[in-house]
Structures are given as structure tokens and as C-alpha cells.
Design an enzyme around this catalytic site. Structure first.
Site, PDB file in Angstrom:
ATOM      1  N   PHE A 293       0.859  -1.191   0.000  1.00 35.60           N
ATOM      2  CA  PHE A 293       0.000   0.000   0.000  1.00 35.60           C
ATOM      3  C   PHE A 293       0.888   1.231   0.000  1.00 35.60           C
ATOM      4  O   PHE A 293       1.702   1.421   0.898  1.00 35.60           O
ATOM      5  CB  PHE A 293      -0.952   0.035   1.198  1.00 35.60           C
ATOM      6  CG  PHE A 293      -1.913   1.189   1.107  1.00 35.60           C
ATOM      7  CD1 PHE A 293      -3.013   1.130   0.272  1.00 35.60           C
ATOM      8  CD2 PHE A 293      -1.689   2.355   1.815  1.00 35.60           C
ATOM      9  CE1 PHE A 293      -3.891   2.205   0.155  1.00 35.60           C
ATOM     10  CE2 PHE A 293      -2.561   3.442   1.703  1.00 35.60           C
ATOM     11  CZ  PHE A 293      -3.657   3.366   0.877  1.00 35.60           C
TER      12      PHE A 293
ATOM     13  N   ASP B  83       9.204   2.639   1.831  1.00 34.34           N
ATOM     14  CA  ASP B  83       8.024   3.374   2.268  1.00 34.34           C
ATOM     15  C   ASP B  83       7.826   3.061   3.750  1.00 34.34           C
ATOM     16  O   ASP B  83       7.300   2.012   4.106  1.00 34.34           O
ATOM     17  CB  ASP B  83       6.821   2.939   1.421  1.00 34.34           C
ATOM     18  CG  ASP B  83       5.516   3.580   1.880  1.00 34.34           C
ATOM     19  OD1 ASP B  83       5.493   4.175   2.975  1.00 34.34           O
ATOM     20  OD2 ASP B  83       4.514   3.465   1.144  1.00 34.34           O
TER      21      ASP B  83
ATOM     22  N   LYS C 157       2.517   9.119   8.436  1.00 37.06           N
ATOM     23  CA  LYS C 157       1.552   8.864   9.513  1.00 37.06           C
ATOM     24  C   LYS C 157       1.906   9.460  10.892  1.00 37.06           C
ATOM     25  O   LYS C 157       1.282  10.404  11.318  1.00 37.06           O
ATOM     26  CB  LYS C 157       1.280   7.368   9.613  1.00 37.06           C
ATOM     27  CG  LYS C 157       0.438   6.870   8.433  1.00 37.06           C
ATOM     28  CD  LYS C 157      -0.100   5.483   8.631  1.00 37.06           C
ATOM     29  CE  LYS C 157      -1.229   5.163   7.677  1.00 37.06           C
ATOM     30  NZ  LYS C 157      -0.858   4.793   6.313  1.00 37.06           N
TER      31      LYS C 157
HETATM   32  C1  LIG Z   1      -1.026   5.087   4.902  1.00 37.43           C
HETATM   33  C2  LIG Z   1       0.052   4.726   3.983  1.00 37.43           C
HETATM   34  C3  LIG Z   1       0.327   5.489   2.836  1.00 37.43           C
HETATM   35  C4  LIG Z   1      -0.546   6.638   2.402  1.00 37.43           C
HETATM   36  O1  LIG Z   1      -0.484   7.704   3.290  1.00 37.43           O
HETATM   37  P1  LIG Z   1      -1.604   8.867   3.208  1.00 37.43           P
HETATM   38  O2  LIG Z   1      -1.142   9.848   4.237  1.00 37.43           O
HETATM   39  O3  LIG Z   1      -2.913   8.217   3.509  1.00 37.43           O
HETATM   40  O4  LIG Z   1      -1.564   9.424   1.849  1.00 37.43           O
HETATM   41  C5  LIG Z   1       1.425   5.151   2.073  1.00 37.43           C
HETATM   42  N1  LIG Z   1       2.215   4.118   2.398  1.00 37.43           N
HETATM   43  C6  LIG Z   1       1.972   3.357   3.492  1.00 37.43           C
HETATM   44  C7  LIG Z   1       2.904   2.230   3.815  1.00 37.43           C
HETATM   45  C8  LIG Z   1       0.878   3.618   4.309  1.00 37.43           C
HETATM   46  O5  LIG Z   1       0.623   2.839   5.367  1.00 37.43           O
END
Ligand SMILES: *Cc1c(COP(=O)(O)O)cnc(C)c1O
Length: 398
Positions: free
Chosen positions: A135, A220, A249
Site C-alpha cells: 500500500f 516506504d 503517519k
Molecule cells: C497510509 C500509507 C500510505 C498513504 O499515506 P496517506 O497519508 O494516507 O496518503 C502510504 N504508504 C503506506 C505504507 C501507508 O501505510
């Protein structure tokens, strides 16, 4: 406030499902609904509110900075932005940072950087390999990077230049690599994909492969960063350093802020290549700075590690007790309880009825991600509720 749900249905653009719960107040690891009921919050705004709700250090930063300066754009130097950049660089393996407003934006910036790097250093290579069940966010390009066909189907044709391969499979990644590949983008632990931890050598093998081919390795760490897994960054568990890392986050403790960080050798941007109106404004960066300083000065990451080990042990106790619970996945305070049936939604409902918020990350997995300040006593209380929820759902399905 039944009325609120009707108003929402009428006026709000529905893009996702909500729990039937209106939250009006929070403090620490607790939240209250509009009828005054109290809940232990083991969702924490999706791994965001690391210091819990309305932490005094964050309240103070918001109050103070709101009297000084909120927003002037990146056309000017601002003090909290540079101080936060320094703090992040000094506490990571990275050399530079640029701020964004969210995780998906930070990842967009990482892809733009990788594309530029490919143009300059890799003969125009532009493709990025990412993982199935990953994700990376909801913008158009991140839908292509996010290896979840269910999220992709309604938006085709997707932006070009993304290849999705199975996670934790070095062979698949190698055979998907071509002269067009400029970078590999991975979560260190897949969060939304169900809390999937790779084998200890996978990330090392990916690092070696990137070095051999001159490609960038992008981690990420939007979900795993800032203490969530019991170290400040999850890459520290695996002894592997990326070239580029994204954060969001928990970085601002609940104020929207993201960041792309890079090592000097990977840092391909020059003035004019990238930008954002809101990003890294004085309010967001002052709050993130207060959040980060509190976390570092008070060994909040150590607490996350200790409470996380305690929680993992307790969840393993549930696996021993119930056939329905099959395994515990994750590290630190990013944990999922795997289930033998698709009853995560039911378990979440039963928990909510008993005063605990948890998240059905997959139909057969319940995710817990409480604030990093959670105590062992709060963990015990939460697991007690999960225990009775499992018992109730187990009986129900027989
Ligand atoms: C939540 C998340 C995102 C997206 O972040 P947003 O602030 O919702 O755009 C990207 N990568 C990972 C691993 C995430 O958990």
C-alpha cells in the site's frame, strides 16, 4: 446524534465504509463517543497519534506556533522546518529531507526523484518495481504502485512505469528487473496488506540487487516509521539502509505532514524540479518537531518496543487458547492476529461493543496499532476484551 449519520449520508461524498461510531473526544489511549462511552483506542488514527490523543506537548506546540506564524510557503526560510529537517537527518541514515502533506505525496515525490535519477544516471530508466499486497497511497500514480488489483480495476488505464511482483520473493523481483528499472519501492513491513513481515535476508538481497544494478532502493516507512515497530525506523531491524525513505503517519502526531528523505548520492532534485504550497509549513513542522523531540527525549520508542513485546506475548496466548486465532504477525506495536475464518469484522464489532477499537486489516486478520505510549496495563485490558470477543465469535460460528 442519529441525525449526524443522516446528515453525513446526505452531504458527505461516500468513498469508504465507517464504523458506526461518532468520536467526540480523546485523551492518551482513550476516546469517547457522542453518548459518553469510553473506548481503548488500539487504532490510533491508523498508526498516526503516536503520543496518544491531545498530548500536552503537542497541544503546547499548536498553541505556541499558532500565535507566531502558520504559513508563508516554501518561497522563504522558516525556522521549525529547518530544525525538523536537521533532527530527522541526525536520527536516521539519510542526508536530506523535503516535507509533504501526506504519505501518498511523499511517495509521489520519491517516484519523481527516482525518475529523475534514472534520466541522469541510468540511461533514462523509468520503471519502478513494487510489491503485490503493498500500500503506497491513493493518488493516481500510487494506485499503480499499490499492488492491489481491487484498488486498480476501476481506474485503468493506470499511469505507466510500475511493475508489481510478489513480496518477499527475490527471484520474482530479479526477473521483473530490466534495463528500464530505475528503482524498487517496498514497505519494510507491509501494513495495509495484513502486517506481513519479510524474511530476514529478503531486504538484504534486494539491497544487493539494487547495488549491482545501480538502482535506487526506496523504503516506504509511512506506516512503520517513527517508532511504530519498536525502533525509530523499521529498516533498523533488518540492517539494510535504503537510498530513499518516505514518512508520514506518525511524523506529526496527528497533524498532516509527510516527508521524503534521501541519501546525498540519490538526491537528484535541483531547484525547480519539485514543490508544494502547504508542505512543511511552520505550524505542521513545529508540531512534528515537538512530537519528535518528545519521542526522542522520553524513550517513547523503547516503550513501544516493551509494550509491543508484551502485547505480542498476550496475543500469542490467544492463539494458544482459540482455534479461531492462528498466528501473530508484526513487530513492535504494529501487530495482526491472523484468523482461521473471515470474521475480523465480527471481532471488531464485538470489541467495540466492549470498549475497544481495533482494525479489520484483512477479512481474516485484526490489526492492533495503539499509541506508542500505551502501558502494559492498557495492553492487558485490551487483550482481555479481545479474548471475550474471540470467545463470543467462536461460539457464534459453531
Ligand atoms: C497510509 C500509507 C500510505 C498513504 O499515506 P496517506 O497519508 O494516507 O496518503 C502510504 N504508504 C503506506 C505504507 C501507508 O501505510
Amino acid at each position: 446524534m442519529e441525525n449526524l449519520k443522516e446528515q453525513e449520508a446526505k452531504y458527505f461524498m461516500s468513498t469508504g465504509k465507517r464504523q458506526p461510531l461518532t468520536l467526540v473526544r480523546g485523551e492518551g489511549v482513550k476516546v469517547w463517543d457522542d453518548e459518553g462511552r469510553e473506548y481503548l483506542d488500539f487504532v490510533a488514527g491508523i498508526a498516526v497519534t503516536g503520543l496518544g490523543h491531545c498530548h500536552p506537548a503537542i497541544v503546547k506546540a499548536i498553541e505556541e506556533q499558532s500565535r507566531i506564524l502558520w504559513h508563508v510557503s516554501n518561497l522563504y526560510y522558516t525556522v521549525p522546518q529547518v530544525e525538523l529537517a536537521q533532527l530527522l537527518v541526525e536520527n536516521s541514515c539519510m542526508d536530506e529531507v523535503y516535507f509533504q502533506n501526506s504519505g501518498t505525496e511523499a511517495n509521489e515525490a520519491a517516484i519523481k526523484l527516482a525518475r529523475k535519477y534514472g534520466k541522469v544516471h541510468l540511461n533514462g530508466a523509468y520503471e519502478v518495481i513494487s510489491a503485490i499486497d503493498s500500500f503506497h497511497g491513493r493518488t493516481f500514480a500510487m494506485v499503480a504502485a499499490t499492488g492491489q488489483p481491487a484498488h486498480q480495476a476501476i481506474y485503468t488505464p493506470l499511469p505507466q512505469g510500475f511493475v508489481n511482483v510478489p513480496y518477499n520473493d527475490i527471484e520474482a523481483l530479479m526477473s521483473a528487473t530490466s534495463e528500464n528499472t530505475c528503482a524498487i519501492m517496498l514497505e519494510v513491513i507491509q501494513g495495509e496488506g495484513g502486517v506481513n513481515v519479510p524474511s530476514q535476508d529478503y531486504l538484504k538481497q534486494v539491497r544487493d540487487w539494487c547495488d549491482e544494478r545501480g538502482m535506487l532502493l526506496i523504503f516506504d516507512e509511512v506506516q512503520t516509521g517513527i517508532g511504530r515497530t519498536g525502533t525509530l525506523f523499521a529498516y533498523q531491524h533488518f540492517g539494510v539502509e535504503p537510498d530513499v525513505m518516505t514518512l508520514a503517519k506518525a511524523l506529526g502526531g496527528g497533524i498532516p505532514i509527510g516527508a521524503i528523505m534521501a541519501k546525498k548520492a540519490a538526491s537528484a532534485f535541483e531547484p525547480g524540479d519539485h514543490g508544494s504550497t502547504f508542505s512543511g509549513n511552520p505550524l505542521a513542522t513545529a508540531v512534528a518537531l515537538a512530537n519528535m523531540r518528545y519521542i526522542l527525549d522520553n524513550d517513547v520508542v523503547g516503550n513501544a518496543r516493551r509494550s509491543g513485546e508484551h502485547l505480542k506475548g498476550k496475543l500469542e496466548g490467544l492463539v494458544a487458547k482459540y482455534d479461531l486465532a492462528t498466528e501473530v504477525r508484526g513487530m513492535g506495536l504494529l501487530l495482526a492476529l491472523g484468523l482461521s475464518e473471515d470474521v475480523a469484522g465480527k471481532i471488531v464489532d464485538e470489541c467495540r461493543g466492549r470498549g475497544l477499537l481495533v482494525n479489520p486489516v484483512r477479512p481474516n486478520a485484526v490489526r492492533t496499532m495503539p499509541a506508542l505510549i500505551v502501558t502494559k496495563a492498557e495492553v492487558d485490558k485490551a487483550v482481555g476484551i479481545l479474548d471475550s470477543a474471540l470467545e463470543a465469535v467462536g461460539k457464534d460460528s459453531k
